[in-house]
Motif scaffolding. Structure first.
Motif, PDB file in Angstrom:
ATOM      1  N   LEU A 151       0.817  -1.211   0.000  1.00 54.73           N
ATOM      2  CA  LEU A 151       0.000   0.000   0.000  1.00 54.73           C
ATOM      3  C   LEU A 151       0.852   1.262   0.000  1.00 54.73           C
ATOM      4  CD1 LEU A 151      -2.812  -0.978   2.550  1.00 54.73           C
ATOM      5  CD2 LEU A 151      -2.760  -1.310   0.068  1.00 54.73           C
ATOM      6  N   ALA A 152       2.091   1.166   0.511  1.00 54.28           N
ATOM      7  CA  ALA A 152       3.021   2.310   0.504  1.00 54.28           C
ATOM      8  C   ALA A 152       4.443   1.795   0.655  1.00 54.28           C
ATOM      9  CB  ALA A 152       2.685   3.294   1.623  1.00 54.28           C
ATOM     10  N   LYS A 153       5.381   2.536   0.034  1.00 52.18           N
ATOM     11  CA  LYS A 153       6.808   2.219   0.134  1.00 52.18           C
ATOM     12  C   LYS A 153       7.574   3.460   0.557  1.00 52.18           C
ATOM     13  CE  LYS A 153       7.096  -1.451  -3.361  1.00 52.18           C
ATOM     14  NZ  LYS A 153       7.884  -1.935  -4.509  1.00 52.18           N
ATOM     15  N   SER A 154       8.784   3.243   1.058  1.00 47.64           N
ATOM     16  CA  SER A 154       9.681   4.353   1.349  1.00 47.64           C
ATOM     17  C   SER A 154      10.321   4.836   0.047  1.00 47.64           C
ATOM     18  CB  SER A 154      10.769   3.909   2.332  1.00 47.64           C
ATOM     19  OG  SER A 154      11.512   2.835   1.779  1.00 47.64           O
ATOM     20  N   GLY A 155      11.032   5.953   0.124  1.00 48.91           N
ATOM     21  CA  GLY A 155      11.660   6.510  -1.067  1.00 48.91           C
ATOM     22  C   GLY A 155      12.658   5.583  -1.721  1.00 48.91           C
TER      23      GLY A 155
END
Length: 197
Positions: A151-155
């Protein structure tokens, strides 16, 4: 009031050759903000099974701390307890939220290998969803294998938030909402929503 099981880290007290289950007091304060009755559970599978049968939870949190035994950690009894709770969540449709190590456990359980990651210990970083979170982990994954979805990742491309495709009541986050003071409203909302059906 919802009863929420929460797993505990295993601490080794070498001076007296003792293994202790432990949980940060910050979790109790966060549970109060969420309106939950938090129940720390033992890292002893027979006792945990009896507790789950006698007092079925409304939700489960797999908390942070300890590396998985597969990756060199020294708390295999915790891995065993959390494997049981993941399957218990699936079998009984009980919402489960992994936090940091808890998310690593979900990734591992559903077939995503972990790898060492750099620059994720004691820092804050942005996520692909526009949020900024804290980070205290040395293990992660660049992607999720099905049935998990990122659903989300770091840079730098490390999975920071995941959800099960077929069992949406199973989610994992890599940040520590209990370590932010005051607690973030969006974390409280996320936890409440994740532990509801």
């Amino acid at each position: 009031m919802k009863r929420i099981f929460i797993t505990q880290r295993v601490e080794l007290i070498a001076a007296i050759n003792e293994r202790r289950d432990a949980l940060s007091q910050e979790w109790a304060a966060l549970a109060e903000e969420c309106g939950f009755a938090l129940i720390p559970v033992p890292n002893c599978l027979p006792a945990l099974r009896r507790l789950a049968e006698a007092l079925p939870p409304d939700g489960i949190i797999l908390s942070g701390g300890n590396d998985l035994a597969t990756y060199g950690g020294d708390a295999p009894e915790r891995d065993e307890a959390e494997e049981f709770l993941i399957q218990f969540s699936i079998d009984h449709k009980i919402p489960l939220l992994g936090v940091c190590r808890g998310t690593q456990m979900l990734l591992h359980h559903f077939g995503t290998p972990l790898r060492r990651v750099e620059g994720h210990v004691r820092v804050e970083h942005p996520l692909s969803n526009g949020d900024t979170v804290n980070s205290f982990h040395g293990w992660g994954a660049p992607d999720c294998r099905p049935p998990l979805l990122a659903l989300a990742k770091s840079g730098d491309g490390v999975v920071e938030w995941t959800q099960h495709r077929d069992f949406p009541w199973i989610q994992g986050i890599m940040w520590h909402p209990e370590r932010v003071h005051p607690f973030r409203t969006r974390d409280i909302t996320l936890i409440k929503e994740a532990l509801s059906l």
